[in-house]
Scaffold this active site. Structure first.
Site, PDB file in Angstrom:
ATOM      1  N   GLY A  46       0.834  -1.204   0.000  1.00 54.49           N
ATOM      2  CA  GLY A  46       0.000   0.000   0.000  1.00 54.49           C
ATOM      3  C   GLY A  46       0.860   1.241   0.000  1.00 54.49           C
ATOM      4  O   GLY A  46       2.021   1.205   0.424  1.00 54.49           O
ATOM      5  N   GLN A  51       2.980  10.040   1.180  1.00 57.20           N
ATOM      6  CA  GLN A  51       4.286   9.357   1.187  1.00 57.20           C
ATOM      7  C   GLN A  51       5.138   9.700  -0.029  1.00 57.20           C
ATOM      8  O   GLN A  51       6.344   9.470  -0.026  1.00 57.20           O
ATOM      9  CB  GLN A  51       4.093   7.832   1.241  1.00 57.20           C
ATOM     10  CG  GLN A  51       3.532   7.339   2.557  1.00 57.20           C
ATOM     11  CD  GLN A  51       3.407   5.837   2.564  1.00 57.20           C
ATOM     12  OE1 GLN A  51       2.418   5.285   2.090  1.00 57.20           O
ATOM     13  NE2 GLN A  51       4.414   5.152   3.069  1.00 57.20           N
ATOM     14  N   LEU A  92       6.532   1.650   4.082  1.00 52.72           N
ATOM     15  CA  LEU A  92       7.618   2.040   3.174  1.00 52.72           C
ATOM     16  C   LEU A  92       8.311   3.320   3.641  1.00 52.72           C
ATOM     17  O   LEU A  92       9.442   3.579   3.246  1.00 52.72           O
ATOM     18  CB  LEU A  92       7.079   2.220   1.747  1.00 52.72           C
ATOM     19  CG  LEU A  92       6.567   0.932   1.068  1.00 52.72           C
ATOM     20  CD1 LEU A  92       5.954   1.254  -0.288  1.00 52.72           C
ATOM     21  CD2 LEU A  92       7.690  -0.096   0.928  1.00 52.72           C
TER      22      LEU A  92
HETATM   23 NI    NI Z   1       2.731   3.285   5.485  1.00 55.56          NI
END
Ligand code: NI
Length: 161
Positions: A46, A51, A92
């Site tokens: 995901g 991000q 991540l």
């Molecule tokens: Ni995350």
């Protein structure tokens, strides 16, 4: 399509609240494709727009084993939760780490798809966890704030064997 730079913990953009998407544009379509490329390249399940440095309420998820189409959620909202699951989570934006987080076991979301059409979807297990984790990103919340106990290396279990 292109790989975008993934922001890591410590970058203040990850703590900001993202804004709803009010109209679909070519730029957002490109962003969706780039986010999918970026998620697959990083072998994540995901990715949320903040991000990659974009404060918009947009999430991509693919945690299927069967090669189903990836899930694109625009302006997602959790409308129902039930049960509980406790397990390791990673992100991540927090590379190489994992930690235990309790989440609901079933989560129903309402969102717009990439054609701005509303839909509802129910996820269980890993998908329910991904819904919660990614939607948290849109509110500037990282899973590390919810970790029970210590963060540990995501490789730890394999190293111990
Ligand atoms: Ni995350």
């Amino acid at each position: 399509m292109a790989i975008r730079n993934i922001r890591v913990m410590g970058d203040p953009i990850l703590n900001k609240t993202s804004k709803p998407i009010t109209e679909m544009t070519d730029k957002i379509q490109t962003l969706i494709d780039d986010m999918l490329d970026t998620m697959y390249e990083a072998q994540g399940v995901g990715l949320a727009a903040p991000q990659v440095g974009i404060l918009k309420r947009l999430v991509v998820i693919d945690c299927s084993m069967e090669g189903d189409d990836p899930i694109v959620l625009i302006n997602p909202e959790i409308i129902e939760v039930s049960g509980e699951q406790c397990g390791d989570e990673g992100c991540l934006s927090v590379p190489g780490k994992a930690g235990q987080v309790t989440r609901p076991n079933k989560v129903k979301v309402r969102a717009l798809d990439r054609h701005m059409k509303e839909f509802e979807m129910e996820g269980e297990g890993l998908l329910a966890r991904a819904f919660c984790h990614e939607i948290d990103h849109l509110d500037g919340i990282l899973y590390v704030e919810k970790v029970e106990g210590e963060l540990h290396s995501s490789m730890a279990e394999e190293d111990e064997e």
